[in-house]
Design a protein around this motif. Structure first.
Motif, short mmCIF file in Angstrom:
data_model
loop_
_atom_site.label_atom_id
_atom_site.label_comp_id
_atom_site.label_asym_id
_atom_site.label_seq_id
_atom_site.Cartn_x
_atom_site.Cartn_y
_atom_site.Cartn_z
N MET A 1 13.22 -58.67 14.07
CA MET A 1 11.87 -59.17 13.89
C MET A 1 11.33 -59.70 15.21
O MET A 1 12.06 -60.32 15.98
CB MET A 1 11.85 -60.28 12.83
N ASP A 2 10.07 -59.41 15.47
CA ASP A 2 9.42 -59.85 16.71
C ASP A 2 8.28 -60.79 16.35
O ASP A 2 7.30 -60.39 15.70
CB ASP A 2 8.90 -58.63 17.48
N ASP A 3 8.39 -62.05 16.77
CA ASP A 3 7.38 -63.04 16.42
C ASP A 3 6.04 -62.77 17.08
O ASP A 3 5.02 -63.33 16.66
CB ASP A 3 7.86 -64.45 16.82
N PHE A 4 6.01 -61.95 18.14
CA PHE A 4 4.76 -61.67 18.84
C PHE A 4 3.99 -60.51 18.21
O PHE A 4 2.89 -60.18 18.66
CB PHE A 4 5.05 -61.34 20.31
N LEU A 5 4.55 -59.89 17.19
CA LEU A 5 3.96 -58.69 16.62
C LEU A 5 3.15 -59.03 15.37
O LEU A 5 3.66 -59.74 14.49
CB LEU A 5 5.06 -57.69 16.27
N PRO A 6 1.90 -58.55 15.25
CA PRO A 6 1.13 -58.76 14.01
C PRO A 6 1.85 -58.16 12.81
O PRO A 6 2.57 -57.17 12.94
CB PRO A 6 -0.21 -58.05 14.29
N ILE A 7 1.62 -58.74 11.64
CA ILE A 7 2.34 -58.31 10.45
C ILE A 7 2.05 -56.85 10.11
O ILE A 7 2.92 -56.13 9.61
CB ILE A 7 1.98 -59.23 9.25
N GLU A 8 0.83 -56.36 10.42
CA GLU A 8 0.50 -54.97 10.11
C GLU A 8 1.36 -54.01 10.94
O GLU A 8 1.82 -52.98 10.44
CB GLU A 8 -0.99 -54.69 10.37
N ARG A 9 1.58 -54.35 12.21
CA ARG A 9 2.41 -53.48 13.05
C ARG A 9 3.88 -53.57 12.63
O ARG A 9 4.61 -52.58 12.70
CB ARG A 9 2.25 -53.87 14.52
N THR A 10 4.30 -54.77 12.22
CA THR A 10 5.67 -54.92 11.74
C THR A 10 5.89 -54.03 10.52
O THR A 10 6.93 -53.36 10.39
CB THR A 10 5.97 -56.38 11.39
N ARG A 11 4.93 -54.02 9.60
CA ARG A 11 5.04 -53.16 8.42
C ARG A 11 5.10 -51.68 8.83
O ARG A 11 5.87 -50.90 8.27
CB ARG A 11 3.83 -53.39 7.50
N ASN A 12 4.30 -51.30 9.82
CA ASN A 12 4.28 -49.91 10.26
C ASN A 12 5.60 -49.51 10.91
O ASN A 12 6.12 -48.42 10.69
CB ASN A 12 3.11 -49.70 11.23
N LEU A 13 6.15 -50.43 11.73
CA LEU A 13 7.45 -50.15 12.34
C LEU A 13 8.53 -50.03 11.27
O LEU A 13 9.39 -49.13 11.34
CB LEU A 13 7.82 -51.27 13.31
N LEU A 14 8.49 -50.91 10.30
CA LEU A 14 9.48 -50.88 9.23
C LEU A 14 9.35 -49.61 8.41
O LEU A 14 10.35 -49.03 7.97
CB LEU A 14 9.31 -52.12 8.35
N ASN A 15 8.13 -49.15 8.23
CA ASN A 15 7.89 -47.93 7.47
C ASN A 15 8.45 -46.70 8.19
O ASN A 15 8.80 -45.71 7.56
CB ASN A 15 6.39 -47.76 7.22
N ASN A 16 8.51 -46.78 9.53
CA ASN A 16 9.03 -45.67 10.33
C ASN A 16 10.43 -45.93 10.86
O ASN A 16 10.92 -45.16 11.70
CB ASN A 16 8.09 -45.41 11.52
N ALA A 17 11.09 -46.99 10.38
CA ALA A 17 12.39 -47.39 10.93
C ALA A 17 13.44 -46.29 10.77
O ALA A 17 14.18 -46.00 11.72
CB ALA A 17 12.87 -48.68 10.25
N LEU B 1 3.60 -52.70 0.99
CA LEU B 1 3.19 -53.47 -0.18
C LEU B 1 3.98 -54.76 -0.38
O LEU B 1 3.52 -55.66 -1.07
CB LEU B 1 3.32 -52.61 -1.45
N THR B 2 5.17 -54.85 0.21
CA THR B 2 6.02 -56.02 -0.01
C THR B 2 5.34 -57.28 0.52
O THR B 2 4.61 -57.23 1.51
CB THR B 2 7.39 -55.82 0.67
#
Length: 318
Positions: free
Chosen positions: A197-213, A180-181
Motif C-alpha cells: 500500500m502506498d499512502d501517497f496514492l489516491p484511492i482510485e489509483r490504488t483500486r486500479n492497481l489492485l484490479n490489474n495486480a 466495489l470493495t
C-alpha cells in the motif's frame, strides 16, 4: 413550468429502496447551482411519509427547511439564496419514517431545483421506495400463519434487525472486487496479492492497481508490466526504451570464473524511462521534483530484474 438545461447538478438517492411500514429512510440530496438568487431545493413525498430530522451543511440553520402539506403530499422547501454559494457542492440528508398500512405499495419521491421567480425547473430527480406489507420470514412458517397480522409485524422487527447483515452476506462477492470493495477493505484485499500500500496514492489509483495486480505479476520483469504500473500510478504518459547488451558472449574461449565479467567493457542491459506527468502531482504529494523522481526510481528498482540498470527522466507539465 417549463424545464431548462443548465450546468446545475442534482443527485437524489435513498439509503434503501425496500422497507416495511414504520422504518426510517435516509434521503440524500447532492447538488450545486450556478446561481442562488431565487433558487430553492424542493422535495415532494407522499402524505404517509413523516419527516423527522435533517443533516444540513455547516452554517445552515436547522429551521431553514420548511415543510407543509400540499395536495395530499408533503412538500419540503430549502431556499438557497442566503446560506448557500454558487458553484459549490452541498449534501443534505433528510430522515423520514414510512407510516403506511400493512399492504404492498410503491412510494415515489421527487426532488427538484426550482427557479421560483421564473417558475422554471432547473433539475429534477426521483426515487421509488417499495413498501412490503408482510414480513418475508412468513414464508418459512406454515401457510396458516400468513393471515396472522401480529406475527407478520413481529417478524418484521427481526427482519429489519438482520437486514443489514443479510445484505452484506448477499453482496459478499463485491468485497472481492477492487472497484466495489469499501475503502477500509483495500489493504486487506491488497495483502492477498502481496501488493504494498502506498499512502501517497489516491484511492482510485490504488483500486486500479489492485484490479490489474494479477496481470502485473504475470508480466513481472517485462517492459509491459513496468509501463502499466507507472501509467496507473502517475496517470501520465510513460515511454520505455530497452538497450540490450551487444557484447554478451559465451563460448569455448569465454569461460566464467573468478574475476571474470561478461562481455567486453562489461556493458549491461539497461532501460530508459521517459515520463510526462501533470504538475499537479507535485502539489498532491507535496514532493519536490527530485523527491518525486526518487519515488519513481524506487518503484522501477522493485520491478526490474536485479541485473538491469536504468535511468529515469520525468517532465512535469501544466
Amino acid at each position: 413550468m417549463a424545464e431548462i438545461k443548465t450546468k446545475t447538478k442534482l443527485q437524489f438517492a435513498a439509503n434503501r429502496y425496500n422497507c416495511y411500514p414504520g422504518e426510517l429512510i435516509a434521503f440524500h440530496f447532492n447538488f450545486n447551482v450556478e446561481k442562488v438568487a431565487g433558487i430553492s431545493l424542493q422535495a415532494v413525498w407522499p402524505q404517509v411519509v413523516n419527516i423527522e430530522s435533517y443533516d444540513l451543511p455547516e452554517g445552515v440553520p436547522v429551521l431553514l427547511p420548511s415543510v407543509a402539506e400540499v395536495d395530499q403530499n408533503i412538500l419540503m422547501i430549502v431556499p438557497l439564496e442566503k446560506y448557500f454559494s454558487p458553484n459549490q457542492e452541498y449534501d443534505i440528508v433528510v430522515y423520514a419514517r414510512i407510516n403506511t398500512f400493512y399492504i404492498n405499495q410503491n412510494l415515489t419521491t421527487e426532488a427538484q431545483i426550482v427557479d421560483v421567480e421564473n417558475e422554471e425547473i432547473i433539475a429534477s430527480e426521483a426515487v421509488r421506495i417499495s413498501v412490503f406489507g408482510k414480513g418475508k420470514y412468513l414464508r418459512y412458517l406454515p401457510e396458516i400463519y400468513n393471515r396472522d397480522d401480529f406475527l407478520s409485524r413481529y417478524l418484521m422487527f427481526f427482519e429489519s434487525f438482520w437486514k443489514p447483515i443479510d445484505t452484506q452476506v448477499s453482496h459478499i462477492h463485491h468485497y472481492f472486487d477492487p472497484q466495489l470493495t469499501p475503502k477500509a477493505f483495500i489493504p486487506w484485499l491488497a495483502s492477498w496479492v502481496g501488493m504494498p500500500m502506498d499512502d501517497f496514492l489516491p484511492i482510485e489509483r490504488t483500486r486500479n492497481l489492485l484490479n490489474n495486480a494479477l496481470l502485473i505479476y504475470q508480466l513481472r520483469g517485462t517492459l509491459q508490466a513496468l509501463q502499466l504500473y507507472l501509467e496507473i500510478y502517475t496517470e501520465g504518459e510513460v515511454q520505455i526504451s530497452e538497450h540490450r547488451a551487444s557484447n554478451f558472449t559465451l563460448g569455448k574461449q569465454n569461460r566464467l570464473g573468478l574475476e571474470r565479467a561478461l562481455g567486453r567493457e562489461n556493458k549491461p542491459v539497461s532501460v530508459s524511462v521517459d515520463m510526462t506527468v501533470a504538475k499537479s502531482e507535485l502539489t498532491r504529494t507535496r514532493f519536490t521534483k527530485e523527491m518525486y523522481l526518487q519515488k519513481m526510481r524506487e518503484i522501477i528498482r522493485s520491478m526490474v530484474p536485479a541485473h538491469i540498470t536504468y535511468d529515469v527522466r520525468c517532465e512535469f507539465i501544466q
